[in-house]
Design an enzyme around this catalytic site. Structure first.
Site, PDB file in Angstrom:
ATOM      1  N   LYS A 141      78.330 -53.383 -25.823  1.00 39.47           N
ATOM      2  CA  LYS A 141      77.289 -53.242 -26.522  1.00 39.47           C
ATOM      3  C   LYS A 141      76.913 -54.514 -27.227  1.00 39.47           C
ATOM      4  O   LYS A 141      75.609 -54.835 -27.297  1.00 39.47           O
ATOM      5  CB  LYS A 141      77.590 -52.184 -27.575  1.00 39.47           C
ATOM      6  CG  LYS A 141      77.565 -50.740 -27.197  1.00 39.47           C
ATOM      7  CD  LYS A 141      77.905 -49.599 -27.949  1.00 39.47           C
ATOM      8  CE  LYS A 141      78.121 -48.301 -27.332  1.00 39.47           C
ATOM      9  NZ  LYS A 141      78.701 -47.137 -28.297  1.00 39.47           N
ATOM     10  N   GLN A 167      81.791 -46.395 -33.791  1.00 34.75           N
ATOM     11  CA  GLN A 167      82.655 -45.841 -32.371  1.00 34.75           C
ATOM     12  C   GLN A 167      83.278 -44.680 -32.430  1.00 34.75           C
ATOM     13  O   GLN A 167      84.217 -44.696 -33.363  1.00 34.75           O
ATOM     14  CB  GLN A 167      82.993 -47.055 -31.587  1.00 34.75           C
ATOM     15  CG  GLN A 167      83.503 -46.824 -30.277  1.00 34.75           C
ATOM     16  CD  GLN A 167      82.157 -46.447 -29.281  1.00 34.75           C
ATOM     17  OE1 GLN A 167      80.904 -47.089 -29.366  1.00 34.75           O
ATOM     18  NE2 GLN A 167      82.376 -45.929 -28.004  1.00 34.75           N
ATOM     19  N   ASP A 182      72.356 -44.107 -33.359  1.00 31.47           N
ATOM     20  CA  ASP A 182      73.148 -43.207 -32.370  1.00 31.47           C
ATOM     21  C   ASP A 182      72.180 -41.837 -32.387  1.00 31.47           C
ATOM     22  O   ASP A 182      72.647 -41.118 -31.592  1.00 31.47           O
ATOM     23  CB  ASP A 182      74.597 -42.961 -32.851  1.00 31.47           C
ATOM     24  CG  ASP A 182      75.607 -43.687 -32.247  1.00 31.47           C
ATOM     25  OD1 ASP A 182      75.225 -43.852 -30.987  1.00 31.47           O
ATOM     26  OD2 ASP A 182      76.493 -44.087 -32.544  1.00 31.47           O
TER      27      ASP A 182
HETATM   28  N1  GUN Z   1      81.674 -42.809 -27.922  1.00 30.79           N
HETATM   29  C1  GUN Z   1      81.308 -42.495 -26.752  1.00 30.79           C
HETATM   30  N2  GUN Z   1      79.938 -42.683 -26.853  1.00 30.79           N
HETATM   31  C2  GUN Z   1      79.599 -42.993 -27.744  1.00 30.79           C
HETATM   32  C3  GUN Z   1      78.267 -43.263 -28.531  1.00 30.79           C
HETATM   33  O1  GUN Z   1      77.161 -42.828 -28.018  1.00 30.79           O
HETATM   34  N3  GUN Z   1      78.153 -43.616 -29.976  1.00 30.79           N
HETATM   35  C4  GUN Z   1      79.342 -43.645 -30.637  1.00 30.79           C
HETATM   36  N4  GUN Z   1      79.025 -44.034 -31.826  1.00 30.79           N
HETATM   37  N5  GUN Z   1      80.728 -43.468 -29.983  1.00 30.79           N
HETATM   38  C5  GUN Z   1      80.583 -42.972 -28.761  1.00 30.79           C
END
Ligand code: GUN
Length: 285
Positions: A52, A96, A119
């Site tokens: 990311k 996350q 998100d």
């Molecule tokens: N963990 C796995 N996928 C995601 C996501 O799309 N966003 C977040 N914040 N955590 C994750």
């Protein structure tokens, strides 16, 4: 033979547009910023977060990583989020998941300012999605809709079956397909005769988390098959929830793993961050 939906290529095209947009903004002294909070030492999370960050920087956005130890208290994490809520250089906040057991994920998500909820996990965003109001769409579901649209096939009136009912993928993607006027069925691990249900789908979205779970018997001839899985096969090779080799000749279109849904998720995160920044600047100008 099914046509492969090239998620990597589609993601790169959208990302190029975002990069151009960001370059124009930067000329005006404005730079969108994304903060990612990583708690603990989960290796998978670490890899996702690194990707990311790399892609955020690649489009010219500001990228901030806040790493906290596994032992961080809930209070400290909530304070970190609050600080980011008030940081004018940050327009998107992503914590996350999963978080350590002693921390309430719900509380953390509730604390993220809904204006910076890139998100799309905040209850306000989820509620807006449900009633069809403009909002931040969760990244993987938004990416899936883009991939389906890239085929040029219309969604309207089609029978869509989503296998999986998570808050991150299954439920929101079903809602988005409904908004596109599909007739939507949400199937899951307790669904009776899952194979039959799946085999009636014109659009099949599989997010169940079991390697190569969907075989050709569960797929309708000529359908669009979207594989959200990120699994490992018997040789520890990355694969999806769909048995690609078995299904590819029967499907009309199919996403590969890797190179299908995965690359779209981060691209949608960048699109959401750009949108968050524009909305915040519009409000403050
Ligand atoms: N963990 C796995 N996928 C995601 C996501 O799309 N966003 C977040 N914040 N955590 C994750």
């Amino acid at each position: 033979m099914g046509k492969v939906i090239d998620g990597k290529k589609i993601a790169a095209e959208i990302q190029a547009k975002i990069e151009k947009d960001v370059a124009v903004l930067k000329e005006r002294g404005k730079q969108p910023g994304l903060a990612v909070v990583l708690v603990g030492d989960n290796q998978a999370s670490r890899t996702y977060v690194r990707n990311k960050q790399k892609r955020t920087e690649a489009v010219g956005m500001k990228s901030v990583l806040i790493e906290l130890p596994e032992t961080v208290s809930e209070k400290e994490l909530l304070e970190t989020v609050e600080t980011l809520n008030h940081d004018d250089t940050i327009h998107g906040i992503l914590v996350q998941l999963p978080l350590p057991k002693h921390i309430s994920e719900d509380k953390v998500i509730d604390t993220i300012s809904s204006e910076k909820d890139v998100d799309g996990f905040h209850p306000l965003s989820v509620g807006n999605l449900f009633i069809g109001k403009p909002t931040f769409l969760p990244c993987t579901p938004a990416g899936i809709i883009e991939l389906i649209k890239s085929t040029g096939e219309s969604i309207e009136g089609k029978k869509a079956v989503v296998i999986g009912r998570s808050n991150i993928v299954g439920k929101p993607v079903a809602q988005l397909l409904l908004q596109e006027n599909a007739t939507v069925t949400i199937a899951h691990s307790r669904t009776r005769d899952l194979e039959k249900v799946a085999s009636e789908a014109d659009i099949l979205v599989v997010a169940i988390g079991i390697a190569k779970f969907i075989k050709k018997e569960a797929v309708k001839e000529g359908s669009i098959v979207i594989d959200v899985g990120m699994d490992r096969d018997e040789n520890n090779k990355l694969c999806g929830d769909v048995d690609y080799d078995d299904v590819v000749s029967k499907a009309g279109y199919i996403t590969p793993v890797p190179g299908g849904v995965g690359p779209m998720t981060i691209t949608m995160l960048l699109a959401n961050t750009l949108r968050a920044a524009k909305q915040i600047w519009e409000k403050t100008n």
